[in-house]
Scaffold this motif. Sequence first.
Motif, short mmCIF file in Angstrom:
data_model
loop_
_atom_site.label_atom_id
_atom_site.label_comp_id
_atom_site.label_asym_id
_atom_site.label_seq_id
_atom_site.Cartn_x
_atom_site.Cartn_y
_atom_site.Cartn_z
N PHE A 1 0.88 -1.17 0.00
CA PHE A 1 0.00 0.00 0.00
C PHE A 1 0.91 1.22 0.00
O PHE A 1 1.75 1.36 0.89
CB PHE A 1 -0.88 0.07 1.26
N GLU A 2 0.73 2.08 -0.99
CA GLU A 2 1.53 3.29 -1.08
C GLU A 2 0.69 4.39 -1.70
O GLU A 2 -0.16 4.12 -2.55
CB GLU A 2 2.77 3.07 -1.94
N PRO A 3 0.92 5.65 -1.30
CA PRO A 3 0.19 6.73 -1.96
C PRO A 3 0.42 6.69 -3.47
O PRO A 3 1.54 6.42 -3.93
CB PRO A 3 0.79 7.99 -1.35
N THR A 4 -0.62 6.93 -4.22
CA THR A 4 -0.52 6.96 -5.68
C THR A 4 0.61 7.90 -6.09
O THR A 4 0.73 9.01 -5.56
CB THR A 4 -1.85 7.43 -6.30
N GLY A 5 1.45 7.43 -6.99
CA GLY A 5 2.57 8.23 -7.47
C GLY A 5 3.87 8.01 -6.73
O GLY A 5 4.89 8.59 -7.09
N THR A 6 3.87 7.15 -5.70
CA THR A 6 5.10 6.87 -4.95
C THR A 6 6.06 6.07 -5.80
O THR A 6 5.71 5.01 -6.33
CB THR A 6 4.77 6.12 -3.63
N LEU A 7 7.27 6.55 -5.92
CA LEU A 7 8.30 5.89 -6.71
C LEU A 7 8.88 4.70 -5.94
O LEU A 7 9.19 4.82 -4.75
CB LEU A 7 9.40 6.90 -7.05
N THR A 8 9.04 3.58 -6.61
CA THR A 8 9.51 2.35 -5.95
C THR A 8 10.91 2.49 -5.38
O THR A 8 11.29 1.71 -4.50
CB THR A 8 9.51 1.16 -6.93
N VAL A 9 11.69 3.43 -5.86
CA VAL A 9 13.06 3.61 -5.37
C VAL A 9 13.16 4.79 -4.40
O VAL A 9 14.25 5.22 -4.05
CB VAL A 9 14.08 3.73 -6.52
N GLY A 10 12.03 5.32 -3.97
CA GLY A 10 12.02 6.35 -2.94
C GLY A 10 12.48 7.70 -3.41
O GLY A 10 12.68 7.96 -4.60
N ASP A 11 12.67 8.57 -2.41
CA ASP A 11 13.08 9.95 -2.66
C ASP A 11 14.60 10.09 -2.65
O ASP A 11 15.15 10.97 -3.29
CB ASP A 11 12.48 10.87 -1.59
N ARG A 12 15.26 9.27 -1.86
CA ARG A 12 16.72 9.22 -1.81
C ARG A 12 17.10 7.75 -1.96
O ARG A 12 16.56 6.90 -1.26
CB ARG A 12 17.25 9.72 -0.46
N HIS A 13 18.01 7.47 -2.88
CA HIS A 13 18.36 6.07 -3.11
C HIS A 13 19.76 5.95 -3.72
O HIS A 13 20.33 6.92 -4.19
CB HIS A 13 17.34 5.40 -4.04
N GLU A 14 20.23 4.71 -3.69
CA GLU A 14 21.47 4.35 -4.36
C GLU A 14 21.24 4.37 -5.86
O GLU A 14 20.11 4.52 -6.32
CB GLU A 14 21.89 2.93 -3.97
N GLU A 15 22.31 4.16 -6.60
CA GLU A 15 22.17 3.99 -8.05
C GLU A 15 21.24 2.80 -8.30
O GLU A 15 21.33 1.78 -7.63
CB GLU A 15 23.54 3.72 -8.67
N VAL A 16 20.35 2.95 -9.25
CA VAL A 16 19.35 1.92 -9.52
C VAL A 16 19.90 0.91 -10.52
O VAL A 16 20.15 1.24 -11.68
CB VAL A 16 18.04 2.54 -10.06
N PRO A 17 20.10 -0.36 -10.09
CA PRO A 17 20.58 -1.39 -11.01
C PRO A 17 19.49 -1.80 -12.00
O PRO A 17 18.30 -1.54 -11.77
CB PRO A 17 20.96 -2.54 -10.08
N GLY A 18 19.87 -2.44 -13.06
CA GLY A 18 18.95 -2.82 -14.13
C GLY A 18 17.82 -3.75 -13.71
O GLY A 18 16.77 -3.75 -14.34
N HIS A 19 18.01 -4.53 -12.65
CA HIS A 19 16.96 -5.48 -12.25
C HIS A 19 15.86 -4.84 -11.39
O HIS A 19 14.88 -5.50 -11.07
CB HIS A 19 17.57 -6.68 -11.52
N VAL A 20 16.02 -3.56 -11.05
CA VAL A 20 15.01 -2.85 -10.25
C VAL A 20 14.31 -1.84 -11.15
O VAL A 20 14.94 -1.02 -11.80
CB VAL A 20 15.66 -2.13 -9.05
N ASP A 21 12.99 -1.91 -11.18
CA ASP A 21 12.18 -1.00 -11.99
C ASP A 21 11.85 0.24 -11.17
O ASP A 21 11.13 0.16 -10.19
CB ASP A 21 10.90 -1.73 -12.42
N ALA A 22 12.40 1.39 -11.56
CA ALA A 22 12.08 2.66 -10.90
C ALA A 22 10.76 3.15 -11.50
O ALA A 22 10.74 3.76 -12.57
CB ALA A 22 13.20 3.67 -11.12
N THR A 23 9.67 2.86 -10.83
CA THR A 23 8.34 3.13 -11.38
C THR A 23 7.38 3.57 -10.28
O THR A 23 7.65 3.36 -9.09
CB THR A 23 7.78 1.87 -12.07
N THR A 24 6.29 4.15 -10.67
CA THR A 24 5.20 4.44 -9.73
C THR A 24 4.13 3.34 -9.82
O THR A 24 3.02 3.52 -9.34
CB THR A 24 4.58 5.83 -10.02
N GLY A 25 4.48 2.24 -10.46
CA GLY A 25 3.57 1.11 -10.61
C GLY A 25 3.04 1.04 -12.02
O GLY A 25 2.89 2.06 -12.70
N HIS A 26 2.79 -0.17 -12.47
CA HIS A 26 2.24 -0.41 -13.81
C HIS A 26 0.82 -0.92 -13.68
O HIS A 26 0.49 -1.62 -12.73
CB HIS A 26 3.08 -1.46 -14.56
#
Length: 129
Positions: free
Chosen positions: A101-126
């Motif tokens: 459960f997350e507010p609509t529009g919440t990015l899966t990698v948060g507001d502060r994060h490490e470099e995003v590797p290819g296996h992680v989808d930086a998305t607000t949901g599909h």
Amino acid sequence: MSNEPIALREALASFDALWSPRIVTRVNDYDVRVAKVAGEHIWHVHEHTDEFFHVLEGELRIAVRDPDERSVTLPKGSVFTVPRGTEHKPYAPGGATILLFEPTGTLTVGDRHEEVPGHVDATTGHALS
């Protein structure tokens, strides 16, 4: 969003991508998302919202820094909320399926994060297909 019941098993069967949540419905201003996970996500923070996890299958672990680093283990059927502003990293060595459960529009990698590797989808949901 559908006005018909949604079978989570069928929703999860409709995609294979890991760390790439699908929005199954909305409740007020929140997305209800399902995801398949395996291996590690990344360290990240949601500054303005808590993040709710429910393990449907498998086991999920969440490393948290609050302020010391510790790991929380969530077996099937367990729930856990990471408080806003808490740095965390979900991981599932044996794989898991989860509901979030997350507010609509919440990015899966948060507001502060490490470099995003290819296996992680930086998305607000599909959307479900």
